[in-house]
Design an enzyme around this catalytic site. Structure first.
Site, mmCIF file in Angstrom:
data_model
loop_
_atom_site.group_PDB
_atom_site.id
_atom_site.type_symbol
_atom_site.label_atom_id
_atom_site.label_comp_id
_atom_site.label_asym_id
_atom_site.label_seq_id
_atom_site.Cartn_x
_atom_site.Cartn_y
_atom_site.Cartn_z
ATOM 1 N N SER A 138 -8.717 8.778 -3.607
ATOM 2 C CA SER A 138 -7.421 8.611 -2.964
ATOM 3 C C SER A 138 -6.331 8.394 -4.030
ATOM 4 C CB SER A 138 -7.496 7.474 -1.944
ATOM 5 O OG SER A 138 -6.420 7.507 -1.047
ATOM 6 N N HIS A 187 -12.323 10.039 5.003
ATOM 7 C CA HIS A 187 -11.642 9.663 3.769
ATOM 8 C C HIS A 187 -12.436 8.650 2.958
ATOM 9 C CE1 HIS A 187 -8.265 9.400 1.072
ATOM 10 N NE2 HIS A 187 -8.170 8.095 1.224
ATOM 11 N N ASP A 240 -11.654 14.592 6.377
ATOM 12 C CA ASP A 240 -10.672 13.581 5.982
ATOM 13 C C ASP A 240 -9.420 13.738 6.840
ATOM 14 O OD1 ASP A 240 -8.919 11.866 4.676
ATOM 15 O OD2 ASP A 240 -9.513 12.498 2.667
#
Length: 267
Positions: A88, A245, A218
């Protein structure tokens, strides 16, 4: 997943870097499996994250936020090289680390992560994501930290329970969702600071081997945006995992197989 024989990793060093609002704790399943397979593993807390005691107000810049990772790489003996894995927002951390210590990085892995290029400022991918409305931020709290309006501190960010459940952790167990909700901390995307920085260079960051791991389920950094980043800044290899995610919690076995393949190929 049955852990491979301990000799398989042969002491290759993998450094796992968490995303915003998370901490090194988010890697607990993956770190355990990798260590059992013979890999050296570090999962440091970025500043004001995880168990790091600092409040976000004491972390005014993205470099300050990344300092624990930079200190870890600085402490490595000459000749030691690591595989950096950024999840991320952690993609921007590992890009900065590769820019700072290219000789200590054998490969950088972007795991459904923001990936800067070598032409635009490091804020560019974050700005494109926000401006393109790729994510419904739902109950995320974003607040200015500066009471005087001077804008010297980055905007704070904390994900709310709805976005966590529906966009980040939709394939995770209820137990991991409960654990994560209790450990989330206020963080930032540091867009204001990153917009002031020069692009990472082709000679340093751009010289390090890069792999992008696309997570196809995701709902946070959606697959379309992940693939836009790869098209914008091509990498050495693209891999896929059918995961949400927070892939390290929802699909740890698949992720470990992916990371060991990468480490064995590039380290």
């Amino acid at each position: 997943m049955d852990a491979p024989a301990a000799a398989e990793g042969c002491g290759k060093h993998i450094v796992l870097v968490h995303g915003a609002c998370l901490g090194g704790w988010s890697w607990y399943k993956v770190a355990t499996l990798l260590r059992a397979a013979g890999y050296r593993v570090d999962a440091p807390d970025m500043a004001a994250s995880g168990a790091d005691p600092r409040p976000l107000r004491e972390v005014p810049t993205f470099r300050d936020y990344t300092r624990p990772l930079l200190d870890l790489l600085a402490s490595l003996p000459d000749g030691d090289r690591v595989v950096l894995v950024g999840h991320s927002l952690g993609g921007v951390n590992v890009a900065l680390a590769a820019e700072t210590f290219p000789d200590k990085v054998s490969a950088v892995v972007f795991l459904c992560a923001f990936m800067p290029d070598c032409t635009a400022r490091p804020s560019h991918v974050l700005e494109k994501f926000i401006e393109g409305k790729w994510l419904d931020w739902m109950d995320t709290e974003m607040k200015p930290q500066d009471q005087d309006g001077e804008g010297k501190l980055p905007t704070s960010m904390l994900f709310g329970p709805r976005i966590i459940r529906e966009k980040f952790f939709q394939l995770c167990s209820p137990e991991d969702l409960t654990l994560s909700a209790s450990l989330m901390r206020v963080s930032s995307m540091f867009v204001e600071d990153l917009a002031l920085r020069q692009p990472y260079s082709k000679e340093r960051y751009g010289s390090v081997r890069r792999v992008y791991v696309v997570c196809t389920e995701d709902y946070a950094i959606v697959e379309g945006f992940q693939r836009w980043m790869v098209d914008n800044s091509p990498v050495d290899e693209v891999k896929e995992i059918a995961a949400d995610h927070v892939v390290m919690l929802s699909r740890p076995d698949e992720l470990v197989r992916c990371l060991t393949d990468i480490a064995d190929k590039y380290a």
